[in-house]
Scaffold this active site. Structure first.
Site: not given
Length: 180
Positions: A41, A96, A126
């Site tokens: 972002h 991640c 996410e």
């Protein structure tokens, strides 16, 4: 005590890793490289990657078959993985490692038929990826909880077997308000 925050601040290790994966793919394979969701972002980073040949898409139906696609640091659902494999897309997974850990926990709760609460923000990539790790066919369910009001309205079948996970990017304050 006075605390000063540096501006701009750096990215977490998972985002740094995802940016590096996109950079390396552009160097090794050349453009275009498709990335599902913006890798971070940050408009400056995204615009730089875009200028170098990264193409950011929201869904896989926006890319042709047999191209390189990178999954962003936010992770993806099992349905997205299945679609990519079925279409023969060359995938680099930049999820991640901390998000992957949450995905593994949710999948385990699903296999065990345990109900699971995900504390997070609806619509966040996410959260969508994490919700998509849960297969309700074992009799359990996953519930998204954004705030204290959602907790008050939550009805679970077996509180003794209830588990919870959180969106990794939530602040401790946001999380503790829901848990407490």
């Amino acid at each position: 005590m006075q605390i000063k925050l540096a501006n701009p601040r750096g990215f977490c290790a998972g985002v740094d890793r995802a940016i590096e994966i996109v950079n390396r793919a552009l160097e090794v394979f050349g453009p275009p490289i498709y990335v599902r969701h913006e890798v971070v972002h940050n408009k400056f980073v995204v615009e730089d990657l875009r200028a170098r040949g990264a193409i950011f898409v929201e869904e896989l139906d926006q890319v042709k078959d047999d191209v390189i696609v990178i999954f962003s640091a936010h992770g993806v659902s099992q349905a997205v993985r299945t679609e990519a494999a079925g279409r023969g897309l060359k995938v680099f997974d930049a999820t991640c490692p901390l998000v992957t850990k949450v995905h593994i926990e949710v999948a385990r709760y699903s296999r065990d038929g345990r109900e699971c609460i995900l504390i997070g923000h609806a619509g966040h990539p996410e959260v969508e990826g994490t919700m998509g790790q849960y297969d309700a066919s074992n009799g359990g369910a996953i519930y998204l909880v954004e705030d204290e009001k959602d907790v008050a309205n939550l009805q679970v079948h077996n509180p003794e077997r209830l588990a919870f996970v959180t969106q990794t990017t939530l602040s401790m304050d946001d999380t503790s308000r829901v848990i407490d």
